[in-house]
Design a protein around this motif. Structure first.
Motif, mmCIF file in Angstrom:
data_model
loop_
_atom_site.group_PDB
_atom_site.id
_atom_site.type_symbol
_atom_site.label_atom_id
_atom_site.label_comp_id
_atom_site.label_asym_id
_atom_site.label_seq_id
_atom_site.Cartn_x
_atom_site.Cartn_y
_atom_site.Cartn_z
ATOM 1 N N TRP A 133 -15.835 20.423 46.139
ATOM 2 C CA TRP A 133 -14.761 19.601 45.568
ATOM 3 C C TRP A 133 -14.525 19.998 44.123
ATOM 4 O O TRP A 133 -15.381 20.638 43.483
ATOM 5 C CB TRP A 133 -15.028 18.093 45.688
ATOM 6 C CG TRP A 133 -16.319 17.552 45.129
ATOM 7 C CD1 TRP A 133 -17.398 17.124 45.840
ATOM 8 C CD2 TRP A 133 -16.666 17.366 43.742
ATOM 9 N NE1 TRP A 133 -18.401 16.688 45.000
ATOM 10 C CE2 TRP A 133 -17.971 16.811 43.701
ATOM 11 C CE3 TRP A 133 -16.017 17.604 42.536
ATOM 12 C CZ2 TRP A 133 -18.633 16.513 42.506
ATOM 13 C CZ3 TRP A 133 -16.660 17.301 41.335
ATOM 14 C CH2 TRP A 133 -17.947 16.759 41.335
ATOM 15 N N THR A 134 -13.346 19.637 43.619
ATOM 16 C CA THR A 134 -12.964 19.928 42.233
ATOM 17 C C THR A 134 -12.359 18.682 41.613
ATOM 18 O O THR A 134 -11.502 18.031 42.222
ATOM 19 C CB THR A 134 -11.929 21.066 42.170
ATOM 20 O OG1 THR A 134 -12.468 22.222 42.813
ATOM 21 C CG2 THR A 134 -11.574 21.412 40.726
ATOM 22 N N TYR A 135 -12.812 18.355 40.411
ATOM 23 C CA TYR A 135 -12.143 17.313 39.620
ATOM 24 C C TYR A 135 -11.247 18.000 38.614
ATOM 25 O O TYR A 135 -11.658 18.927 37.911
ATOM 26 C CB TYR A 135 -13.147 16.431 38.880
ATOM 27 C CG TYR A 135 -12.489 15.599 37.795
ATOM 28 C CD1 TYR A 135 -11.816 14.421 38.108
ATOM 29 C CD2 TYR A 135 -12.497 16.014 36.467
ATOM 30 C CE1 TYR A 135 -11.193 13.667 37.121
ATOM 31 C CE2 TYR A 135 -11.875 15.275 35.477
ATOM 32 C CZ TYR A 135 -11.227 14.097 35.809
ATOM 33 O OH TYR A 135 -10.597 13.370 34.843
ATOM 34 N N ASN A 136 -9.997 17.552 38.536
ATOM 35 C CA ASN A 136 -9.061 18.132 37.590
ATOM 36 C C ASN A 136 -8.138 17.034 37.062
ATOM 37 O O ASN A 136 -7.555 16.283 37.844
ATOM 38 C CB ASN A 136 -8.219 19.228 38.265
ATOM 39 C CG ASN A 136 -7.266 19.895 37.290
ATOM 40 O OD1 ASN A 136 -7.560 20.010 36.115
ATOM 41 N ND2 ASN A 136 -6.126 20.333 37.797
ATOM 42 N N ASN A 137 -8.030 16.929 35.751
ATOM 43 C CA ASN A 137 -7.124 15.963 35.134
ATOM 44 C C ASN A 137 -6.034 16.740 34.399
ATOM 45 O O ASN A 137 -6.245 17.205 33.280
ATOM 46 C CB ASN A 137 -7.875 15.062 34.160
ATOM 47 C CG ASN A 137 -6.996 13.965 33.564
ATOM 48 O OD1 ASN A 137 -5.771 14.006 33.687
ATOM 49 N ND2 ASN A 137 -7.619 12.989 32.925
ATOM 50 N N ASN A 169 -18.713 10.395 40.823
ATOM 51 C CA ASN A 169 -19.471 10.284 42.057
ATOM 52 C C ASN A 169 -19.859 11.691 42.506
ATOM 53 O O ASN A 169 -18.992 12.536 42.732
ATOM 54 C CB ASN A 169 -18.630 9.585 43.130
ATOM 55 C CG ASN A 169 -19.390 9.344 44.418
ATOM 56 O OD1 ASN A 169 -20.015 10.233 44.965
ATOM 57 N ND2 ASN A 169 -19.321 8.116 44.908
ATOM 58 N N ARG A 170 -21.155 11.935 42.637
ATOM 59 C CA ARG A 170 -21.620 13.287 42.973
ATOM 60 C C ARG A 170 -21.180 13.727 44.361
ATOM 61 O O ARG A 170 -21.033 14.932 44.624
ATOM 62 C CB ARG A 170 -23.148 13.338 42.865
ATOM 63 C CG ARG A 170 -23.735 14.725 43.090
ATOM 64 C CD ARG A 170 -25.214 14.753 42.814
ATOM 65 N NE ARG A 170 -25.979 14.017 43.804
ATOM 66 C CZ ARG A 170 -26.421 14.542 44.948
ATOM 67 N NH1 ARG A 170 -26.136 15.804 45.257
ATOM 68 N NH2 ARG A 170 -27.145 13.826 45.777
ATOM 69 N N LEU A 171 -20.947 12.794 45.259
ATOM 70 C CA LEU A 171 -20.647 13.150 46.639
ATOM 71 C C LEU A 171 -19.211 13.624 46.831
ATOM 72 O O LEU A 171 -18.939 14.466 47.686
ATOM 73 C CB LEU A 171 -20.926 11.957 47.557
ATOM 74 C CG LEU A 171 -22.349 11.404 47.498
ATOM 75 C CD1 LEU A 171 -22.499 10.218 48.439
ATOM 76 C CD2 LEU A 171 -23.372 12.486 47.790
ATOM 77 N N SER A 202 -28.028 12.560 38.220
ATOM 78 C CA SER A 202 -29.093 11.688 38.692
ATOM 79 C C SER A 202 -28.568 10.862 39.853
ATOM 80 O O SER A 202 -27.537 10.188 39.729
ATOM 81 C CB SER A 202 -29.570 10.760 37.567
ATOM 82 O OG SER A 202 -30.579 9.884 38.018
ATOM 83 N N GLY A 203 -29.256 10.919 40.989
ATOM 84 C CA GLY A 203 -28.819 10.170 42.155
ATOM 85 C C GLY A 203 -27.407 10.576 42.553
ATOM 86 O O GLY A 203 -27.110 11.761 42.717
ATOM 87 N N ASP A 204 -26.533 9.597 42.679
ATOM 88 C CA ASP A 204 -25.151 9.869 43.072
ATOM 89 C C ASP A 204 -24.216 10.016 41.874
ATOM 90 O O ASP A 204 -22.998 10.003 42.042
ATOM 91 C CB ASP A 204 -24.632 8.739 43.974
ATOM 92 C CG ASP A 204 -25.295 8.739 45.341
ATOM 93 O OD1 ASP A 204 -25.831 9.791 45.729
ATOM 94 O OD2 ASP A 204 -25.280 7.686 46.010
ATOM 95 N N PHE A 205 -24.781 10.188 40.671
ATOM 96 C CA PHE A 205 -23.956 10.214 39.465
ATOM 97 C C PHE A 205 -24.029 11.563 38.756
ATOM 98 O O PHE A 205 -25.095 12.172 38.657
ATOM 99 C CB PHE A 205 -24.389 9.117 38.488
ATOM 100 C CG PHE A 205 -24.254 7.730 39.039
ATOM 101 C CD1 PHE A 205 -23.017 7.101 39.085
ATOM 102 C CD2 PHE A 205 -25.370 7.051 39.514
ATOM 103 C CE1 PHE A 205 -22.898 5.818 39.597
ATOM 104 C CE2 PHE A 205 -25.258 5.767 40.026
ATOM 105 C CZ PHE A 205 -24.016 5.151 40.064
#
Length: 369
Positions: A251-255, A286-288, A269-272
């Motif tokens: 996945w990619t985050y883009n703003n 969200n890491r997922l 850490s965990g899901d973060f």
């Protein structure tokens, strides 16, 4: 309680205690996650500081109640948590790369391209290895068939494989541009992002490329690895999750409204995933799936890499502020004004936060009795 459960609990406890007692490499571990299972109070106090002769851009490492860090004054320093000098070494050029502490040795690079190996106890030179341009990122390592192999990137475009025992070259892998960040360890390979816009996976034993994954543009930071996924930001403000086994972007985050660089490296850490940007925002993802969980606008650009300590985050900004936020909500718990730019990333050890600033000081925060 079942025997397996007890063993797992003891292992987790041991890992937690280990994480609290030392910070021997940039981002705390060889996967460069920038996260430890430890606790910090909601409020910190300045305990002491150590003065060097110029800017601190390197990130400190800690072991045996001693802090190790280089300065742009050309010296590498070892001092205790009370701020008392143990030894210093003259590297004869600016030091911006974080060190690693390994087998009683201190290994770090300098801006004239030398990789130094010193004795941890007294700072005497064991060997030095020459690259053809500046070294800004930390080295990493693993044991390969009884030999400890170091991997370090240089602005000469090469990732260098170096024998820890002898300080000799074992192999060189050529990328297509500068290597600015540190390589992260994944199984028997090292993973790094280059200014060529690719994520490279290189076999640590042979120096051969195993995978090369196109991202987008310049990558100035270091990847964080959890399981078989790497997380890394680029110069256009995109954050990538990469499946290292498949060699594909998950996945990619883009703003598109921001489009400012991620210079800092992610903490996971965990899901973060927590990551600061030059747009002054501290982001939690969200890491997922890469969806934003929250973001907080801080006082200035964020080039320093945040650290996750249990349920808290430590972050520094380029106007000299240090913040503590709650991991799950982004609630601000504490702030402290140093008043000088901070590009160095924090180390966390034994309930203390250690970080350098451009006033030449390395600051130690903690809780007073």
């Amino acid at each position: 309680m079942k025997k397996d459960t007890i063993i797992l609990f003891l292992l987790l406890l041991a890992n937690s205690l280990f994480a609290q007692s030392e910070w021997p490499v940039f981002r705390g571990n060889r996967q460069l996650t920038g996260a430890i299972h430890a606790t910090l109070p909601d409020q910190l106090k300045l305990l002491t500081s150590f003065q060097t002769g110029d800017d601190i851009k390197a990130s400190p490492v800690v072991k045996g109640a001693l802090v190790y860090c280089g300065s742009t004054d050309g010296f590498f320093y070892a001092f205790n948590l009370n701020g008392q000098l143990k030894w210093k070494f003259d590297a004869e050029n600016s030091i911006e790369a974080p060190a690693i502490l390994l087998d009683g040795k201190v290994i770090f690079g300098s801006l004239d391209g030398w990789l130094f190996c010193l004795n941890q106890t007294d700072g005497t030179l064991v060997w030095k290895y020459k690259t053809d341009n500046q070294i800004i990122g930390s080295a990493n390592w693993n044991n390969m068939d009884g030999k400890t192999v170091l991997a370090v990137g240089s602005y000469d475009y090469f990732l260098h494989g170096v024998d820890l025992a002898a300080g000799k070259n074992l192999w060189k892998y050529e990328s297509d541009n500068f290597i600015n960040g540190a390589p992260a360890l994944y199984k028997n390979t090292v993973v790094f992002g280059g200014c060529d816009g690719f994520l490279h996976l290189v076999d640590l034993k042979t120096g051969r490329l195993t995978k090369k994954i196109e991202l987008s543009t310049y990558v100035a930071s270091s990847p964080a690895i959890v399981g078989n996924e790497a997380y890394i930001g680029d110069y256009e403000g995109q954050l990538f999750a990469v499946d290292l086994e498949a060699g594909k972007i998950k996945w990619t985050y883009n703003n598109p409204d921001k489009n400012l660089p991620f210079i800092a490296s992610p903490a996971v850490s965990g899901d973060f995933i927590v990551l600061g940007n030059e747009d002054r925002n501290l982001y939690c993802f969200n890491r997922l799936n890469g969806k934003p969980v929250w973001n907080k606008r801080l006082s200035n650009r964020i080039n320093s890499s945040s650290v996750i300590v249990g349920d808290k985050i430590i972050t520094a900004t380029m106007d000299g502020m240090i913040y503590m936020h709650r991991l799950k909500t982004g609630e601000e718990l504490w702030r402290y004004e140093i008043g000088s730019q901070i590009a160095s990333s924090p180390a966390v050890c034994a309930g203390k936060v250690i970080i350098g600033a451009n006033d030449g000081r390395i600051y130690i925060f903690g809780s007073l009795p």
